[in-house]
Design an enzyme around this catalytic site. Structure first.
Site, mmCIF file in Angstrom:
data_model
loop_
_atom_site.group_PDB
_atom_site.id
_atom_site.type_symbol
_atom_site.label_atom_id
_atom_site.label_comp_id
_atom_site.label_asym_id
_atom_site.label_seq_id
_atom_site.Cartn_x
_atom_site.Cartn_y
_atom_site.Cartn_z
ATOM 1 N N ARG A 80 0.871 -1.179 0.000
ATOM 2 C CA ARG A 80 0.000 0.000 0.000
ATOM 3 C C ARG A 80 0.901 1.220 0.000
ATOM 4 O O ARG A 80 1.713 1.414 0.909
ATOM 5 C CB ARG A 80 -0.927 0.004 1.206
ATOM 6 C CG ARG A 80 -1.890 1.196 1.279
ATOM 7 C CD ARG A 80 -2.878 0.988 2.424
ATOM 8 N NE ARG A 80 -3.816 2.100 2.591
ATOM 9 C CZ ARG A 80 -3.734 3.031 3.543
ATOM 10 N NH1 ARG A 80 -2.723 3.008 4.412
ATOM 11 N NH2 ARG A 80 -4.628 3.982 3.637
ATOM 12 N N ASN A 157 -7.065 8.254 2.609
ATOM 13 C CA ASN A 157 -6.679 7.713 3.902
ATOM 14 C C ASN A 157 -7.478 8.356 5.035
ATOM 15 O O ASN A 157 -7.605 9.577 5.106
ATOM 16 C CB ASN A 157 -5.187 7.970 4.143
ATOM 17 C CG ASN A 157 -4.708 7.328 5.432
ATOM 18 O OD1 ASN A 157 -4.636 6.110 5.529
ATOM 19 N ND2 ASN A 157 -4.392 8.146 6.429
ATOM 20 N N GLU A 158 -8.056 7.525 5.902
ATOM 21 C CA GLU A 158 -8.716 7.973 7.132
ATOM 22 C C GLU A 158 -9.468 9.284 6.901
ATOM 23 O O GLU A 158 -9.130 10.323 7.473
ATOM 24 C CB GLU A 158 -7.684 8.094 8.246
ATOM 25 C CG GLU A 158 -7.001 6.763 8.515
ATOM 26 C CD GLU A 158 -5.898 6.819 9.570
ATOM 27 O OE1 GLU A 158 -5.638 7.913 10.104
ATOM 28 O OE2 GLU A 158 -5.295 5.765 9.840
ATOM 29 N N HIS A 224 -8.726 0.399 10.034
ATOM 30 C CA HIS A 224 -7.390 0.539 10.599
ATOM 31 C C HIS A 224 -7.464 0.168 12.079
ATOM 32 O O HIS A 224 -8.234 0.775 12.832
ATOM 33 C CB HIS A 224 -6.878 1.967 10.414
ATOM 34 C CG HIS A 224 -6.634 2.321 8.985
ATOM 35 N ND1 HIS A 224 -6.103 3.542 8.600
ATOM 36 C CD2 HIS A 224 -6.833 1.624 7.836
ATOM 37 C CE1 HIS A 224 -5.994 3.577 7.275
ATOM 38 N NE2 HIS A 224 -6.438 2.421 6.796
ATOM 39 N N TYR A 226 -5.932 0.015 15.543
ATOM 40 C CA TYR A 226 -4.940 0.456 16.525
ATOM 41 C C TYR A 226 -5.557 0.325 17.909
ATOM 42 O O TYR A 226 -6.140 -0.708 18.229
ATOM 43 C CB TYR A 226 -4.460 1.870 16.188
ATOM 44 C CG TYR A 226 -3.656 1.926 14.893
ATOM 45 C CD1 TYR A 226 -2.369 1.396 14.832
ATOM 46 C CD2 TYR A 226 -4.196 2.483 13.742
ATOM 47 C CE1 TYR A 226 -1.635 1.431 13.647
ATOM 48 C CE2 TYR A 226 -3.466 2.519 12.554
ATOM 49 C CZ TYR A 226 -2.187 1.989 12.515
ATOM 50 O OH TYR A 226 -1.457 2.021 11.353
ATOM 51 N N GLU A 253 -4.493 -1.045 7.849
ATOM 52 C CA GLU A 253 -3.352 -0.680 8.683
ATOM 53 C C GLU A 253 -3.524 -1.315 10.047
ATOM 54 O O GLU A 253 -4.647 -1.436 10.544
ATOM 55 C CB GLU A 253 -3.255 0.832 8.912
ATOM 56 C CG GLU A 253 -2.856 1.678 7.774
ATOM 57 C CD GLU A 253 -2.716 3.141 8.204
ATOM 58 O OE1 GLU A 253 -2.552 3.403 9.426
ATOM 59 O OE2 GLU A 253 -2.772 4.012 7.332
ATOM 60 N N TRP A 282 1.470 -1.393 9.138
ATOM 61 C CA TRP A 282 2.042 -0.048 9.039
ATOM 62 C C TRP A 282 3.329 -0.040 9.831
ATOM 63 O O TRP A 282 3.332 -0.416 11.012
ATOM 64 C CB TRP A 282 1.065 0.988 9.594
ATOM 65 C CG TRP A 282 1.653 2.367 9.517
ATOM 66 C CD1 TRP A 282 2.434 2.968 10.457
ATOM 67 C CD2 TRP A 282 1.543 3.280 8.426
ATOM 68 N NE1 TRP A 282 2.822 4.213 10.029
ATOM 69 C CE2 TRP A 282 2.286 4.429 8.785
ATOM 70 C CE3 TRP A 282 0.904 3.244 7.197
ATOM 71 C CZ2 TRP A 282 2.395 5.541 7.952
ATOM 72 C CZ3 TRP A 282 1.014 4.347 6.378
ATOM 73 C CH2 TRP A 282 1.749 5.485 6.752
#
Length: 454
Positions: A80, A157-158, A224, A226, A253, A282
């Site tokens: 990516r 992205n985001e 993503h 996290y 990610e 990531w």
């Protein structure tokens, strides 16, 4: 993800197996990747599960040629690539994009290209809308036409932070439809809001509406993971929601640590493998501002994998253990002959089969492990069993499946062909469920020989 690099906010996102695939309406007109029954298929109608790594090209363009080769050397099948639209960071031109795509193809990597300037829109100063990202993709269209077999476009992205994220649904629909109206036939990847982590479940609860708004029905969703995903239960619940709804999802990610909490990377990788969902760690290198722990390598040196890099590449359910090159890079190569009940491979001495299901009522995933308990390797195999009722296989990964009535016939892929003495291979499948009758098959036969169950 939010992190800082050179004073700016930074954040960035399945091979698997052959699939018993039925093309969706319109898929014949789609020249590359496409979605069928909630699965991402490549141009050969083969199931594709991304196993890859993020690379911050926009900030480190001179590292990219070597970085792509080094990422491929980890066993990754996907990269990516961070691009900039010119709104927050220096714009990556159409010529530059074309060069990146060429490098990805040379290195036999599926190329996910993402527009990064949208990161945290509504909350992050300077972030731009998905509409501006659509402008960028249209502006570099010349570099992307004809690359649908090799390139997936990550819209932005985001695209929202924690302010104004209720607009995600309408804005994502609009961006998808603008690209379709401009003639893009690529698979599109839509990131979640809330800095990619969707803690408010905006993407989860509206993904079906966004998917239906795509006239090609060729949009995949990216979460993503996290600090919001710091328990196995949270990881499983979120991913299962998409699988049960037959909506395509990948983990675009994730990391092993983060400033907003400690993500459960073990659960993320294990569940992705169990469900046949793509993931991308990531990131290769270059993180700063206190999140250097997210570097997979030190100083872009593949010989210096960090602890996070070792975990992602070499650990359980990691890239080396689970990644398979996309079938599109084998175009023109005759397939390896596979055994059938009348033309078996190496005769099986003794074997056992483990069979585990995850059932949600209308469908289920089966995880099957074949263990060679004999003293000689099995070179080429076919496994036969019968469902206890009228279950129907939809797709399979790490093997190829066909069905006649209740009887299921499964043969190996090239990468699962050999079962060492004392070793095992595993494959998975998705099937429709019959409530109350979805038990373990009564018998399994490997290359004509009965196996024990357990």
């Amino acid at each position: 993800m939010r992190l800082r690099l050179a004073g700016a906010a930074l954040g960035v996102a399945a091979a698997v197996a052959s699939v018993l695939a039925v093309q969706p309406a319109g898929a014949a007109d789609t020249p590359g990747f496409h979605v069928s029954a909630g699965r991402l298929l490549d141009a050969n109608n083969r199931d594709f599960v991304a196993r890859g790594i993020n690379h911050a090209h926009a900030w480190y363009p001179t590292t990219t040629p070597k970085a792509l080769k080094d990422i491929k050397a980890t066993g990754a099948n996907t990269v990516r690539v961070v691009l900039a639209t010119g709104d927050r960071w220096t714009r990556n031109s159409a010529a530059e994009v074309a060069d990146i795509v060429s490098q990805c193809k040379t290195d036999r990597l599926v190329c996910i290209l993402e527009a990064h300037d949208t990161t945290g829109y509504g909350e992050q100063s300077g972030a731009v809308s998905l509409d501006r990202a659509a402008d960028y993709w249209i502006g570099v269209k010349s570099a992307l036409q004809g690359q649908e077999k090799y390139v997936i476009l990550n819209l932005g992205n985001e695209p929202f932070g924690n302010v104004g994220y209720a607009a995600w649904t309408a804005d994502t629909k609009s961006a998808v439809q603008r690209l379709r109206a401009a003639g893009f036939q690529h698979t599109l990847l839509a990131d979640a809001p809330n800095w990619g982590q969707d803690w408010a479940f905006t993407m989860r609860d509206n993904a079906a509406a966004v998917f239906d708004a795509d006239p090609q029905h060729n949009t995949v969703f990216s979460i993503h993971m996290y600090g919001v995903f710091d328990t196995a239960a949270e990881v499983t619940s979120y991913l299962d929601h998409f699988v049960q709804a037959k909506l395509p999802i990948m983990v675009g990610e994730f990391g092993n640590m983060h400033s907003d909490g400690d993500p459960d990377e073990n659960a993320i990788m294990a569940e992705s493998q169990r469900l046949g969902i793509g993931y991308l760690g990531w990131s290769w290198s270059g993180n700063g501002g206190g999140v250097e722990y997210l570097d997979l390598t030190t100083g872009f040196d593949p010989a210096q994998l960090t602890p996070w890099g070792q975990r992602l590449v070499n650990g359980a359910d990691g890239i080396r253990a689970t990644s398979h090159e996309a079938s599109i890079f084998g175009d023109g190569v005759p397939p390896t002959p596979t055994p059938s009940p009348t033309t078996p491979g190496t005769p099986t001495g003794t074997c056992s089969v483990g069979y585990r299901i995850s059932d949600w009522g209308t469908g289920f995933n089966g995880d099957v492990t074949i263990r060679n308990t004999g003293t000689a390797a099995v070179n080429g195999w076919a496994l036969d069993f019968s469902f206890p009722a009228d279950q129907k296989v939809n797709s399979a990964w790490n093997a190829r499946a066909s069905q006649s009535g209740r009887a299921v016939h499964v043969v190996q892929e090239d990468w699962t062909r050999t079962i060492p003495a004392g070793g095992s291979v595993s494959f998975g499948f998705n099937a429709s469920s019959v409530p109350g009758t979805n038990g373990i098959p009564a018998a399994f036969v490997l290359n004509g020989a009965a196996c024990s169950i357990g």
